[in-house]
Design a protein around this motif. Structure first.
Motif, PDB file in Angstrom:
ATOM      1  N   ARG A 179      -1.995  -5.930   4.729  1.00 27.07           N
ATOM      2  CA  ARG A 179      -2.918  -5.221   3.836  1.00 27.07           C
ATOM      3  C   ARG A 179      -4.371  -5.616   4.094  1.00 27.07           C
ATOM      4  O   ARG A 179      -5.277  -4.786   4.038  1.00 27.07           O
ATOM      5  CB  ARG A 179      -2.540  -5.500   2.376  1.00 27.07           C
ATOM      6  CG  ARG A 179      -3.368  -4.729   1.365  1.00 27.07           C
ATOM      7  CD  ARG A 179      -2.765  -4.853  -0.025  1.00 27.07           C
ATOM      8  NE  ARG A 179      -2.702  -6.246  -0.461  1.00 27.07           N
ATOM      9  CZ  ARG A 179      -2.088  -6.650  -1.570  1.00 27.07           C
ATOM     10  NH1 ARG A 179      -1.452  -5.764  -2.321  1.00 27.07           N
ATOM     11  NH2 ARG A 179      -2.080  -7.916  -1.914  1.00 27.07           N
ATOM     12  N   GLU A 180      -4.583  -6.882   4.400  1.00 33.33           N
ATOM     13  CA  GLU A 180      -5.935  -7.353   4.683  1.00 33.33           C
ATOM     14  C   GLU A 180      -6.418  -6.842   6.032  1.00 33.33           C
ATOM     15  O   GLU A 180      -7.604  -6.514   6.205  1.00 33.33           O
ATOM     16  CB  GLU A 180      -5.964  -8.879   4.649  1.00 33.33           C
ATOM     17  CG  GLU A 180      -5.628  -9.468   3.283  1.00 33.33           C
ATOM     18  CD  GLU A 180      -5.474 -10.970   3.323  1.00 33.33           C
ATOM     19  OE1 GLU A 180      -5.718 -11.562   4.393  1.00 33.33           O
ATOM     20  OE2 GLU A 180      -5.110 -11.569   2.287  1.00 33.33           O
ATOM     21  N   LEU A 181      -5.510  -6.770   7.023  1.00 29.79           N
ATOM     22  CA  LEU A 181      -5.895  -6.305   8.352  1.00 29.79           C
ATOM     23  C   LEU A 181      -6.293  -4.838   8.352  1.00 29.79           C
ATOM     24  O   LEU A 181      -7.227  -4.431   9.049  1.00 29.79           O
ATOM     25  CB  LEU A 181      -4.747  -6.520   9.338  1.00 29.79           C
ATOM     26  CG  LEU A 181      -4.307  -7.964   9.593  1.00 29.79           C
ATOM     27  CD1 LEU A 181      -3.155  -7.987  10.586  1.00 29.79           C
ATOM     28  CD2 LEU A 181      -5.459  -8.813  10.093  1.00 29.79           C
ATOM     29  N   ILE A 182      -5.590  -4.023   7.578  1.00 33.64           N
ATOM     30  CA  ILE A 182      -5.824  -2.574   7.596  1.00 33.64           C
ATOM     31  C   ILE A 182      -6.915  -2.169   6.608  1.00 33.64           C
ATOM     32  O   ILE A 182      -7.822  -1.384   6.948  1.00 33.64           O
ATOM     33  CB  ILE A 182      -4.529  -1.816   7.288  1.00 33.64           C
ATOM     34  CG1 ILE A 182      -3.459  -2.165   8.337  1.00 33.64           C
ATOM     35  CG2 ILE A 182      -4.789  -0.314   7.250  1.00 33.64           C
ATOM     36  CD1 ILE A 182      -3.845  -1.846   9.763  1.00 33.64           C
ATOM     37  N   HIS A 183      -6.856  -2.690   5.398  1.00 29.98           N
ATOM     38  CA  HIS A 183      -7.773  -2.235   4.352  1.00 29.98           C
ATOM     39  C   HIS A 183      -8.955  -3.181   4.139  1.00 29.98           C
ATOM     40  O   HIS A 183      -9.886  -2.824   3.414  1.00 29.98           O
ATOM     41  CB  HIS A 183      -7.017  -2.078   3.021  1.00 29.98           C
ATOM     42  CG  HIS A 183      -5.866  -1.124   3.085  1.00 29.98           C
ATOM     43  ND1 HIS A 183      -6.029   0.210   3.355  1.00 29.98           N
ATOM     44  CD2 HIS A 183      -4.530  -1.330   2.935  1.00 29.98           C
ATOM     45  CE1 HIS A 183      -4.837   0.804   3.352  1.00 29.98           C
ATOM     46  NE2 HIS A 183      -3.912  -0.102   3.107  1.00 29.98           N
ATOM     47  N   HIS A 184      -8.886  -4.366   4.733  1.00 31.92           N
ATOM     48  CA  HIS A 184      -9.938  -5.375   4.562  1.00 31.92           C
ATOM     49  C   HIS A 184     -10.206  -5.659   3.084  1.00 31.92           C
ATOM     50  O   HIS A 184     -11.343  -5.881   2.673  1.00 31.92           O
ATOM     51  CB  HIS A 184     -11.242  -4.928   5.254  1.00 31.92           C
ATOM     52  CG  HIS A 184     -11.119  -4.876   6.751  1.00 31.92           C
ATOM     53  ND1 HIS A 184     -11.320  -5.967   7.546  1.00 31.92           N
ATOM     54  CD2 HIS A 184     -10.793  -3.856   7.578  1.00 31.92           C
ATOM     55  CE1 HIS A 184     -11.143  -5.636   8.811  1.00 31.92           C
ATOM     56  NE2 HIS A 184     -10.803  -4.366   8.865  1.00 31.92           N
ATOM     57  N   ARG A 185      -9.133  -5.651   2.305  1.00 29.59           N
ATOM     58  CA  ARG A 185      -9.233  -5.990   0.886  1.00 29.59           C
ATOM     59  C   ARG A 185      -8.600  -7.355   0.675  1.00 29.59           C
ATOM     60  O   ARG A 185      -7.401  -7.539   0.897  1.00 29.59           O
ATOM     61  CB  ARG A 185      -8.527  -4.945   0.019  1.00 29.59           C
ATOM     62  CG  ARG A 185      -9.188  -3.589   0.001  1.00 29.59           C
ATOM     63  CD  ARG A 185      -8.765  -2.781  -1.231  1.00 29.59           C
ATOM     64  NE  ARG A 185      -7.315  -2.721  -1.364  1.00 29.59           N
ATOM     65  CZ  ARG A 185      -6.573  -1.693  -0.947  1.00 29.59           C
ATOM     66  NH1 ARG A 185      -7.158  -0.670  -0.355  1.00 29.59           N
ATOM     67  NH2 ARG A 185      -5.275  -1.700  -1.110  1.00 29.59           N
ATOM     68  N   MET A 186      -9.402  -8.301   0.224  1.00 32.60           N
ATOM     69  CA  MET A 186      -8.897  -9.640  -0.021  1.00 32.60           C
ATOM     70  C   MET A 186      -8.384  -9.736  -1.455  1.00 32.60           C
ATOM     71  O   MET A 186      -8.953  -9.129  -2.373  1.00 32.60           O
ATOM     72  CB  MET A 186     -10.001 -10.674   0.213  1.00 32.60           C
ATOM     73  CG  MET A 186     -10.683 -10.543   1.572  1.00 32.60           C
ATOM     74  SD  MET A 186      -9.518 -10.597   2.943  1.00 32.60           S
ATOM     75  CE  MET A 186      -8.917 -12.277   2.749  1.00 32.60           C
ATOM     76  N   PRO A 187      -7.310 -10.473  -1.677  1.00 34.80           N
ATOM     77  CA  PRO A 187      -6.777 -10.605  -3.039  1.00 34.80           C
ATOM     78  C   PRO A 187      -7.746 -11.361  -3.939  1.00 34.80           C
ATOM     79  O   PRO A 187      -8.462 -12.256  -3.493  1.00 34.80           O
ATOM     80  CB  PRO A 187      -5.470 -11.380  -2.833  1.00 34.80           C
ATOM     81  CG  PRO A 187      -5.678 -12.132  -1.565  1.00 34.80           C
ATOM     82  CD  PRO A 187      -6.527 -11.252  -0.698  1.00 34.80           C
ATOM     83  N   GLN A 188      -7.763 -11.002  -5.208  1.00 38.58           N
ATOM     84  CA  GLN A 188      -8.629 -11.681  -6.167  1.00 38.58           C
ATOM     85  C   GLN A 188      -8.039 -13.013  -6.610  1.00 38.58           C
ATOM     86  O   GLN A 188      -8.787 -13.920  -6.992  1.00 38.58           O
ATOM     87  CB  GLN A 188      -8.873 -10.780  -7.379  1.00 38.58           C
ATOM     88  CG  GLN A 188      -9.629  -9.497  -7.045  1.00 38.58           C
ATOM     89  CD  GLN A 188      -9.893  -8.659  -8.264  1.00 38.58           C
ATOM     90  OE1 GLN A 188      -9.340  -8.896  -9.348  1.00 38.58           O
ATOM     91  NE2 GLN A 188     -10.750  -7.648  -8.121  1.00 38.58           N
ATOM     92  N   LEU A 189      -6.716 -13.114  -6.576  1.00 40.52           N
ATOM     93  CA  LEU A 189      -6.055 -14.355  -6.970  1.00 40.52           C
ATOM     94  C   LEU A 189      -5.088 -14.777  -5.878  1.00 40.52           C
ATOM     95  O   LEU A 189      -4.337 -13.956  -5.351  1.00 40.52           O
ATOM     96  CB  LEU A 189      -5.295 -14.175  -8.292  1.00 40.52           C
ATOM     97  CG  LEU A 189      -6.129 -13.822  -9.529  1.00 40.52           C
ATOM     98  CD1 LEU A 189      -5.227 -13.553 -10.715  1.00 40.52           C
ATOM     99  CD2 LEU A 189      -7.122 -14.937  -9.856  1.00 40.52           C
ATOM    100  N   VAL A 190      -5.115 -16.059  -5.523  1.00 40.28           N
ATOM    101  CA  VAL A 190      -4.223 -16.601  -4.506  1.00 40.28           C
ATOM    102  C   VAL A 190      -3.702 -17.954  -4.987  1.00 40.28           C
ATOM    103  O   VAL A 190      -4.323 -18.605  -5.838  1.00 40.28           O
ATOM    104  CB  VAL A 190      -4.966 -16.793  -3.163  1.00 40.28           C
ATOM    105  CG1 VAL A 190      -5.433 -15.451  -2.606  1.00 40.28           C
ATOM    106  CG2 VAL A 190      -6.129 -17.756  -3.317  1.00 40.28           C
TER     107      VAL A 190
END
Length: 274
Positions: free
Chosen positions: A63-74
């Motif tokens: 998801r990060e590779l394609i949309h470049h959206r980082m999770p808000q919580l990890v």
């Protein structure tokens, strides 16, 4: 699945890059947080949370590779207690993660001893000849390019997946694809499970072709129960990338020596070693 143990295909130079890649993978695995307890059989929740936080930081996530959206919580590596009992604490990430760079770091992460040893076995057997043919620098670049192609290829088919993608399998699949193109007639010693492990010496096109067909079938979810936990599609893409990149080298590649003797049993031991 057949298990390769040796190929009858001597090299002209020491495969330093192959050895360095194996050493780096083993070194990183030994120092991955949370794995020491699981290997010893005494894994705890704290170790699991630490490992999940580490993978969230350094593994590639489709998801990060394609949309470049980082999770808000990890996961932050700590253990807490909530309404449903003890678990891993999540919080805003305290670091800046580059999805592109995570593909490279993920190539050196493995989820267990079998994952690591299986990958390193294939790299040791087939990587030395590809490095010998390409040269040290070009082989290192080839390895990384195949790893990136495999990771992004898998991500395209799983664009919404948040599961961490780790392992050298995609890059090593590229090595196998290159070997199939350059040395299809090389003989490979394999162990075939048939009541006992039966040693056979088979042509590379049969061993690697069979391996590729299995990965393609498994990537579709057929014939395997853990298709969701193994990135078979990454293996397929990496293999095809390796074939494509190695194709221009095929005309100038000298053929491997043709071994004599039977193809199985004690008399089939190779006459050449490296």
């Amino acid at each position: 699945m057949v298990i390769p143990v040796h190929d009858v295909n001597p090299v002209r130079r020491t495969p330093w890059v192959t050895y360095a890649l194996i050493a780096a993978n083993v070194f990183v695995f030994l120092f991955m947080p949370g794995l020491s307890g699981s290997v010893a059989g005494d894994s705890s929740l704290a170790q699991s949370c630490h490992l999940h936080a580490f993978l969230e930081h350094y593994a590639a996530v489709p998801r990060e590779l394609i949309h470049h959206r980082m999770p808000q919580l990890v996961p932050n590596g700590e253990v807490g207690t909530g309404a449903h009992g003890a678990g891993c604490v999540v919080a805003p990430p305290g670091y800046d993660k580059s999805p592109v760079a995570s593909v490279f770091t993920a190539m050196f992460l493995h989820g267990g001893w079998l994952h690591l040893l299986g990958n390193m076995l294939f790299l040791l057997i087939f990587g030395n000849n590809i490095e010998d043919r390409m040269g040290h620098v070009r082989f290192a670049l080839f390895y990384v390019v195949c790893g990136y192609a495999a990771a992004y290829g898998f991500a395209l088919f799983n664009a919404d997946s948040a599961a961490p993608l780790i392992g050298a399998s995609g890059a090593i699949a590229g090595v196998l694809g290159a070997y199939l193109v350059l040395y299809p007639k090389a003989r490979v010693w394999v162990l075939v499970p048939f009541l006992v492990f039966l040693p056979l010496r088979l042509p590379a096109w049969l061993v690697l072709g069979f391996w590729f067909v299995l990965q393609a079938v498994y990537s579709s979810g057929e014939g395997v129960s853990d298709a969701g936990t193994v990135a078979y599609a990454a293996h397929v893409v990496g293999f095809l990338a390796g074939m494509l990149l190695a194709w221009p080298l095929k005309p100038g590649t000298p053929p491997p020596p043709e071994p004599g003797g039977l193809l199985f049993g004690r008399r089939a031991r190779p006459r050449h070693s490296w």
